[in-house]
Design a protein around this motif. Structure first.
Motif, PDB file in Angstrom:
ATOM      1  N   ASP A 209      34.998  27.127  57.813  1.00 59.04           N
ATOM      2  CA  ASP A 209      36.453  27.329  57.767  1.00 59.04           C
ATOM      3  C   ASP A 209      36.757  28.736  58.276  1.00 59.04           C
ATOM      4  O   ASP A 209      35.862  29.473  58.682  1.00 59.04           O
ATOM      5  N   GLU A 212      39.790  33.543  55.771  1.00 53.66           N
ATOM      6  CA  GLU A 212      40.903  33.538  54.823  1.00 53.66           C
ATOM      7  C   GLU A 212      40.867  32.304  53.925  1.00 53.66           C
ATOM      8  O   GLU A 212      41.010  32.393  52.699  1.00 53.66           O
ATOM      9  N   ASN A 213      40.650  31.130  54.531  1.00 54.83           N
ATOM     10  CA  ASN A 213      40.618  29.898  53.747  1.00 54.83           C
ATOM     11  C   ASN A 213      39.414  29.841  52.818  1.00 54.83           C
ATOM     12  O   ASN A 213      39.506  29.332  51.692  1.00 54.83           O
ATOM     13  N   SER A 215      37.936  32.407  51.399  1.00 56.66           N
ATOM     14  CA  SER A 215      38.181  33.300  50.258  1.00 56.66           C
ATOM     15  C   SER A 215      39.115  32.648  49.248  1.00 56.66           C
ATOM     16  O   SER A 215      38.953  32.807  48.030  1.00 56.66           O
ATOM     17  N   LYS A 216      40.093  31.856  49.730  1.00 58.90           N
ATOM     18  CA  LYS A 216      41.002  31.149  48.815  1.00 58.90           C
ATOM     19  C   LYS A 216      40.263  30.059  48.051  1.00 58.90           C
ATOM     20  O   LYS A 216      40.448  29.892  46.840  1.00 58.90           O
ATOM     21  N   LYS A 217      39.416  29.300  48.764  1.00 62.42           N
ATOM     22  CA  LYS A 217      38.669  28.220  48.111  1.00 62.42           C
ATOM     23  C   LYS A 217      37.738  28.762  47.037  1.00 62.42           C
ATOM     24  O   LYS A 217      37.543  28.140  45.990  1.00 62.42           O
ATOM     25  N   GLU A 219      38.221  31.479  45.431  1.00 60.87           N
ATOM     26  CA  GLU A 219      39.031  32.262  44.498  1.00 60.87           C
ATOM     27  C   GLU A 219      38.537  33.708  44.406  1.00 60.87           C
ATOM     28  O   GLU A 219      38.437  34.294  43.322  1.00 60.87           O
ATOM     29  N   GLN A 221      39.368  37.303  44.768  1.00 60.86           N
ATOM     30  CA  GLN A 221      40.624  38.038  44.733  1.00 60.86           C
ATOM     31  C   GLN A 221      40.586  39.259  45.644  1.00 60.86           C
ATOM     32  O   GLN A 221      39.534  39.895  45.786  1.00 60.86           O
ATOM     33  N   PRO A 260      45.374  39.176  41.822  1.00 63.01           N
ATOM     34  CA  PRO A 260      46.203  38.564  42.858  1.00 63.01           C
ATOM     35  C   PRO A 260      47.307  39.519  43.285  1.00 63.01           C
ATOM     36  O   PRO A 260      47.653  40.452  42.538  1.00 63.01           O
ATOM     37  N   GLU A 285      41.331  43.458  51.280  1.00 69.96           N
ATOM     38  CA  GLU A 285      41.189  42.002  51.336  1.00 69.96           C
ATOM     39  C   GLU A 285      39.723  41.593  51.160  1.00 69.96           C
ATOM     40  O   GLU A 285      38.827  42.381  51.430  1.00 69.96           O
TER      41      GLU A 285
END
Length: 300
Positions: A209, A212-213, A215-217, A219, A221, A260, A285
């Motif tokens: 992926d 960015e995606n 890191s979101k999956k 979680e 922070q 967050p 980030e």
């Protein structure tokens, strides 16, 4: 540009690549990552048609096995360890590879200038540093203006200036429409250049992926980094009590807080209300290194 379906390869009973599938879109910079022994090099060799394998690979719609010669004309390849004939000059080396590729009208001096070797065109390669060899390797893989570049550790052996110039060259080539498959252990470099990444471990793809995606999956922070005039345990405990704060680390007068974005204002207000002066702050980030380590450890 690249489609890999069910790629599997064994060496003497040891599975190096275990049935992986992925696609690289035209005009994309796609990074293949993984710890040593994950199967990256085997995957690259299969895409190049250099080894036998199970599964199917196509380049720009052409089967690598069935149309290998035609496919190879569209690919420029920079291996991790480049090797040239010591007794040839840089210019003679490019002439040699141009003849091998059947290229008759290449502007070889222009290529050498693009990689910063125009002044060394008539020097024998045997006297080149590792960084100079890497630059010559990049010039070699650009012969014939290929549609696809496969770069294995492209900045190996380069100093900071050389690595910066190669990264800029990769971006420039991509802006011209060249598709790039990149493998590198320098994860900050990969994060800076790539549109998508695939993480391999033990012969399998465990994630694929955008950074960015991923890191979101996972979680992971972002971090709020605060420089305080007088940090104290009281302030650390105060910050930890704020809802959604995951972790607080102290390094001198720097607080690094995992939280967050929605929690940042509450943290700053709480510290100021406690009478502590904030000298500076910034948001950091999630890095590809954090994602990579977490993915591999969880897979282990």
């Amino acid at each position: 540009m690249i489609e890999v379906r069910g790629l599997r390869k064994e060496y003497d009973g040891v599975v190096a690549v275990d049935g992986i599938s992925f696609k690289v879109e035209k005009g994309e910079i796609f990074a293949l990552l993984g710890p040593n022994g994950a199967g990256k090099t085997t995957t690259i060799k299969a895409i190049l048609g250099l080894i036998n394998y199970e599964g199917e690979i196509s380049i720009n719609g052409m089967n690598v096995v069935e149309r290998g010669k035609e496919v190879k004309k569209k690919i420029g390849y920079l291996p991790e360890s480049v090797a040239f004939y010591d007794n040839l000059t840089a210019l003679q080396t490019l002439q040699f590879f141009a003849e091998l590729k059947g290229i008759k009208d290449a502007d070889l001096m222009k290529l050498l200038k693009e990689v910063g070797l125009e002044k060394d065109a008539n020097r024998k390669v045997g006297g080149f540093s590792k960084g100079m060899l890497q630059r010559l390797g990049l010039a070699q893989c650009l012969l014939g203006e290929p549609e696809l570049l496969i770069l294995d550790e492209p900045t190996t052996g380069l100093d900071a200036v050389g690595a910066y110039e190669v990264r800029n060259k990769i971006r420039e080539l991509n802006e011209r429409g060249v598709t790039i498959l990149l493998s590198s252990h320098i994860l900050s470099e990969v994060q800076e250049l790539s549109h998508r990444v695939a993480i391999m471990n033990k012969g399998k793809i465990i994630a694929i992926d955008t950074v960015e995606n991923l890191s979101k999956k996972l979680e992971i922070q972002p971090k709020l980094r605060l420089e305080l005039q007088r940090p104290s345990n009281r302030i650390v405990n105060l910050v930890k009590e704020i809802k959604s704060v995951k972790d607080v680390k102290v390094d001198g007068n720097i607080l690094e807080i995992s939280c967050p974005p929605s929690a940042k204002l509450a943290i700053i207000n709480a510290i100021e209300e406690a009478g502590i002066k904030i000298i500076d702050f910034k948001t950091v980030e999630p890095t590809l290194e954090e994602i990579f380590i977490k993915m591999v450890k969880e897979d282990e």
